[in-house]
Motif scaffolding. Structure first.
Motif, PDB file in Angstrom:
ATOM      1  N   TYR A 165       8.210 -19.629   2.025  1.00  0.00           N
ATOM      2  CA  TYR A 165       8.760 -18.725   1.017  1.00  0.00           C
ATOM      3  C   TYR A 165       7.686 -17.755   0.515  1.00  0.00           C
ATOM      4  N   ILE A 166       6.492 -18.269   0.276  1.00  0.00           N
ATOM      5  CA  ILE A 166       5.396 -17.406  -0.180  1.00  0.00           C
ATOM      6  C   ILE A 166       5.058 -16.376   0.898  1.00  0.00           C
ATOM      7  N   ALA A 167       5.009 -16.793   2.147  1.00  0.00           N
ATOM      8  CA  ALA A 167       4.704 -15.876   3.243  1.00  0.00           C
ATOM      9  C   ALA A 167       5.763 -14.778   3.346  1.00  0.00           C
ATOM     10  N   ALA A 168       7.029 -15.145   3.197  1.00  0.00           N
ATOM     11  CA  ALA A 168       8.106 -14.155   3.248  1.00  0.00           C
ATOM     12  C   ALA A 168       7.977 -13.175   2.085  1.00  0.00           C
ATOM     13  N   PHE A 169       7.661 -13.677   0.906  1.00  0.00           N
ATOM     14  CA  PHE A 169       7.498 -12.822  -0.266  1.00  0.00           C
ATOM     15  C   PHE A 169       6.338 -11.837  -0.065  1.00  0.00           C
ATOM     16  N   LEU A 195       5.612 -27.210   3.226  1.00  0.00           N
ATOM     17  CA  LEU A 195       5.802 -26.241   4.303  1.00  0.00           C
ATOM     18  C   LEU A 195       6.853 -25.200   3.921  1.00  0.00           C
ATOM     19  N   ILE A 196       7.957 -25.635   3.348  1.00  0.00           N
ATOM     20  CA  ILE A 196       9.007 -24.706   2.908  1.00  0.00           C
ATOM     21  C   ILE A 196       8.461 -23.754   1.859  1.00  0.00           C
TER      22      ILE A 196
END
Length: 59
Positions: free
Chosen positions: A17-21, A12-13
């Motif tokens: 992180y990928i979504a934020a990037f 999930l973390i």
């Protein structure tokens, strides 16, 4: 049940992180496109002002 939640936590973390990037990249591309469009409009306005200014100088 608790062990299953703990096992999914790192995944999930990582997904967050990928979504934020991806969001940051999307925002940068959108901002660059908007700035490019703005510069095109300003260039048209500037060329129009130069035309009017040159006609005023010819009088």
């Amino acid at each position: 049940m608790n062990n299953m939640a703990i096992e999914w936590f790192p995944i999930l973390i990582f997904i967050l992180y990928i979504a934020a990037f991806v969001f940051v990249i999307w925002f940068m591309v959108t901002l660059i496109k908007l700035q490019k469009e703005k510069n095109e409009h300003l260039a048209k306005i500037s060329s129009g002002i130069h035309l009017v200014s040159s006609k005023m100088d010819d009088r």
